[in-house]
Design a protein around this motif. Sequence first.
Motif, PDB file in Angstrom:
ATOM      1  N   ARG A  61       0.844  -1.170  -0.070  1.00  0.00           N
ATOM      2  CA  ARG A  61      -0.194   0.018  -0.007  1.00  0.00           C
ATOM      3  C   ARG A  61       1.039   1.270   0.041  1.00  0.00           C
ATOM      4  O   ARG A  61       0.444   2.335  -0.559  1.00  0.00           O
ATOM      5  N   GLN A  62       1.875   1.133   0.934  1.00  0.00           N
ATOM      6  CA  GLN A  62       2.895   2.454   0.883  1.00  0.00           C
ATOM      7  C   GLN A  62       3.441   2.602  -0.680  1.00  0.00           C
ATOM      8  O   GLN A  62       3.470   3.530  -1.345  1.00  0.00           O
ATOM      9  N   LEU A  63       3.925   1.273  -1.442  1.00  0.00           N
ATOM     10  CA  LEU A  63       4.398   1.526  -2.641  1.00  0.00           C
ATOM     11  C   LEU A  63       3.505   1.992  -3.514  1.00  0.00           C
ATOM     12  O   LEU A  63       3.651   2.779  -4.504  1.00  0.00           O
ATOM     13  N   TYR A  64       2.182   1.333  -3.390  1.00  0.00           N
ATOM     14  CA  TYR A  64       1.345   1.948  -4.356  1.00  0.00           C
ATOM     15  C   TYR A  64       0.735   3.331  -4.420  1.00  0.00           C
ATOM     16  O   TYR A  64       0.790   4.020  -5.434  1.00  0.00           O
ATOM     17  N   ALA A  65       0.887   4.024  -3.020  1.00  0.00           N
ATOM     18  CA  ALA A  65       0.525   5.263  -2.881  1.00  0.00           C
ATOM     19  C   ALA A  65       1.734   6.288  -3.652  1.00  0.00           C
ATOM     20  O   ALA A  65       1.403   7.367  -4.207  1.00  0.00           O
ATOM     21  N   LEU A  66       2.877   5.612  -3.181  1.00  0.00           N
ATOM     22  CA  LEU A  66       3.957   6.601  -3.869  1.00  0.00           C
ATOM     23  C   LEU A  66       4.086   6.581  -5.265  1.00  0.00           C
ATOM     24  O   LEU A  66       4.051   7.487  -5.939  1.00  0.00           O
ATOM     25  N   VAL A  67       3.789   5.472  -5.874  1.00  0.00           N
ATOM     26  CA  VAL A  67       3.852   5.463  -7.481  1.00  0.00           C
ATOM     27  C   VAL A  67       2.397   6.064  -7.909  1.00  0.00           C
ATOM     28  O   VAL A  67       2.683   7.052  -8.829  1.00  0.00           O
ATOM     29  N   ALA A  68       1.440   6.045  -7.308  1.00  0.00           N
ATOM     30  CA  ALA A  68       0.287   6.882  -7.782  1.00  0.00           C
ATOM     31  C   ALA A  68       0.411   8.282  -7.615  1.00  0.00           C
ATOM     32  O   ALA A  68       0.087   9.050  -8.725  1.00  0.00           O
TER      33      ALA A  68
ATOM     34  N   LEU B 204      13.766   7.208 -11.064  1.00  0.00           N
ATOM     35  CA  LEU B 204      13.974   7.531  -9.704  1.00  0.00           C
ATOM     36  C   LEU B 204      14.176   8.897  -9.299  1.00  0.00           C
ATOM     37  O   LEU B 204      13.730   9.197  -8.415  1.00  0.00           O
ATOM     38  N   ALA B 205      14.668   9.788 -10.441  1.00  0.00           N
ATOM     39  CA  ALA B 205      14.550  11.179 -10.100  1.00  0.00           C
ATOM     40  C   ALA B 205      13.284  11.810  -9.923  1.00  0.00           C
ATOM     41  O   ALA B 205      12.968  12.318  -8.899  1.00  0.00           O
ATOM     42  N   LYS B 206      12.117  11.106 -10.695  1.00  0.00           N
ATOM     43  CA  LYS B 206      10.987  11.831 -10.386  1.00  0.00           C
ATOM     44  C   LYS B 206      10.447  11.348  -8.891  1.00  0.00           C
ATOM     45  O   LYS B 206       9.980  12.162  -8.365  1.00  0.00           O
ATOM     46  N   VAL B 207      10.724  10.025  -8.742  1.00  0.00           N
ATOM     47  CA  VAL B 207      10.169   9.490  -7.221  1.00  0.00           C
ATOM     48  C   VAL B 207      10.753  10.430  -6.019  1.00  0.00           C
ATOM     49  O   VAL B 207      10.094  11.023  -5.013  1.00  0.00           O
TER      50      VAL B 207
ATOM     51  N   PHE C 169       6.799  17.095  -2.471  1.00  0.00           N
ATOM     52  CA  PHE C 169       5.337  17.182  -2.301  1.00  0.00           C
ATOM     53  C   PHE C 169       4.942  16.168  -1.481  1.00  0.00           C
ATOM     54  O   PHE C 169       3.887  15.879  -1.000  1.00  0.00           O
ATOM     55  N   GLY C 170       5.842  15.129  -0.884  1.00  0.00           N
ATOM     56  CA  GLY C 170       5.638  14.064  -0.157  1.00  0.00           C
ATOM     57  C   GLY C 170       6.162  14.251   1.282  1.00  0.00           C
ATOM     58  O   GLY C 170       5.865  15.137   1.990  1.00  0.00           O
ATOM     59  N   LYS C 171       7.001  13.195   1.697  1.00  0.00           N
ATOM     60  CA  LYS C 171       7.447  13.217   3.044  1.00  0.00           C
ATOM     61  C   LYS C 171       8.736  13.629   3.422  1.00  0.00           C
ATOM     62  O   LYS C 171       9.310  13.602   4.534  1.00  0.00           O
ATOM     63  N   GLY C 172       9.227  14.114   2.493  1.00  0.00           N
ATOM     64  CA  GLY C 172      10.640  15.128   2.503  1.00  0.00           C
ATOM     65  C   GLY C 172      11.877  14.135   2.468  1.00  0.00           C
ATOM     66  O   GLY C 172      12.874  14.468   3.216  1.00  0.00           O
ATOM     67  N   LEU C 173      11.617  12.966   1.974  1.00  0.00           N
ATOM     68  CA  LEU C 173      12.641  11.869   1.883  1.00  0.00           C
ATOM     69  C   LEU C 173      13.253  11.488   3.069  1.00  0.00           C
ATOM     70  O   LEU C 173      14.437  11.547   3.674  1.00  0.00           O
TER      71      LEU C 173
END
Length: 465
Positions: free
Chosen positions: A34-41, A70-73, A80-84
Motif C-alpha cells: 500500500r505504501q508503494l502503491y501510494a507513492l507510485v500513484a 528514480l529522479a521523479k520519485v 510534495f511528499g514526506k521529505g525524503l
Amino acid sequence: MALYSAAAAVLEGLERGDGGIKTLVYNSRFPHVRQLYALVAETLRYSPVLEKLLAGAALLQAEKKLPPQLAKVLVYDLLFGKGLKCGGRWKALARRHRARLEAELARLKVQQKVSRNEDLLAPAQAASPGASQVPRYVRVNTLKTCVDDVIDFFKRQGYSYLGEAASVEELRALSGKKFLLDLHLPELLVFPPQTDFHDNLLYTSGHIILQDKASCLPAFLLSPAAGSHVIDACAAPGNKTSHLAALLKNKGQIFAFDVDTKRLATMNTMLMRAGVTGFQLAQQDFLTVDPRDPKYSRVTHLLLDPSCSGSGMVTRVPGEEAAPSPERLQALAGFQRRVLSHALSFPALRRLVYSTCSLHREENEDVVHAVLQEQGSAFRLVNAFPSWPCRGLAAFPGAECCLRASPADTLTHGFFVAVLERCREGAAAPSILPVAAEENPQRREGTEPGAAPKKRKRKKQRVKE
C-alpha cells in the motif's frame, strides 16, 4: 532506499507496458504494497509537474547516473511528499539540489498564478473531489492490543486525543497531531488526512491496521460470533480477513480465496504480522469452490467483496479507467451476479455481506436485486446499521436497507454494502423486502452501531515504545 527503487522499477515497467500499476506493485515483492502503491500513484499524478521541475533545474544533466524515473520519485517525495525520509546516497544527492528545485517550483507557481501545489495539476490529474479531506483511519488490531493502550501510545508520541467523535463534522475538522475515536466503529481511530504511519512501530508490529472506514464495514456488519466458520471469498490483500479474525477472536475458522499467488503470499505475511491464526489460504477462483465439500459444511458467514470497477476509490491513478464503458460494467455485473449466487448456495450459510468499492448502480443495487429475485424467499435483505446516514439508491423496494459511503457524506472512499440473511424455515416474507427492526448482532454485545461502545477493558498485553 528500497521504497524509492521499487517505485522507480514500477514506473519503468509501466513505461514499457509490462502491466498495470496494481500488477506491477504486487509483483515487486516490496513488503508494504500500500505504501508503494501510494507513492507510485502520487508520482504519476504529479508526473507532468515533475518533468517541468527536472527540466528547469537541469537535474538529470547535472546527475547523469540518476535514472529518470528514480529522479521523479525522489523529487516528488522531496517537494510534495514526506521529505525524503529514506533513500541513502540518492537522498543526499537529491538534497544537494533542493534549493534549485524549490526555486523552480516557486517559479512554476508564479508562472501559472497559483499558490498551492495541488493547483499545478491539470483537471484530469487533480485528485477527485474529497480525496484530500478523507481522514487517516486506523483500525486497532484487538488480536494484539486494545483501543485504550493504542490511545495511550499515541499520546506518549505527542498526539492529542479528543475523545469519541459526535459527528462527521468533527472528523472533518481534525488537523495537526489530533485524533478521535470514530463515532460509528468501536475500534477505529481517526487522524487528519495524509497522516503517515507506515514507519510507526504499531503498524510494523501489526498492532494497528491502516484501513479506510468504509472498508471496515463489511466484516463489522457480518459480525460472526467467536468460533464461527467464515469464508472470505475474494480475500487479498487481507485487511478484511484480519478484521474477521479479530471479530472471531482467533476462534473458529476462516477460509480465504484469491486467484493470484503473489497477492496471497503478501496477504499471508500481513496476516502473520497481525497475529491471525485459524485461517486457510487457497489460490482458487471462488466460483470453482464446491459448496457441498464437507470442509465447508459449517460455514455460516460469508464475506463477498468481488472485483469491481473501483470507481469509489478517491485516489485513482492517471490512466486507470475512471468511467468504465457500458460493456465493461455489464461484464462486471454479470460476474458479480454469478459469484453472489454461488456464495448463497453454501448449505449452512446464515449471513452474507456483499460489498464493492464501486459507485455504479449496475454493480450494486442491481446485482443484489437480481440475485434476490433468483433466490425466491430463501434470503432477505437486512436493515443493518440504521444509524448509517447514506442508504442504497431507490432501485427496488427495500433497497434503502443497503448502505453507501462517499467522501462528501461519510468522509470515506466510495463504497456499497448489502447484508443478506437466510429466511427462517416457513417464513413467507418476500426476499426483496427489509427485515422489520432487524438487529445487528453487535447490539447483543452492547456495541450497537452508531451508539457509544461499552467501556473497554484493558488487556494484559501492552504496547511499548
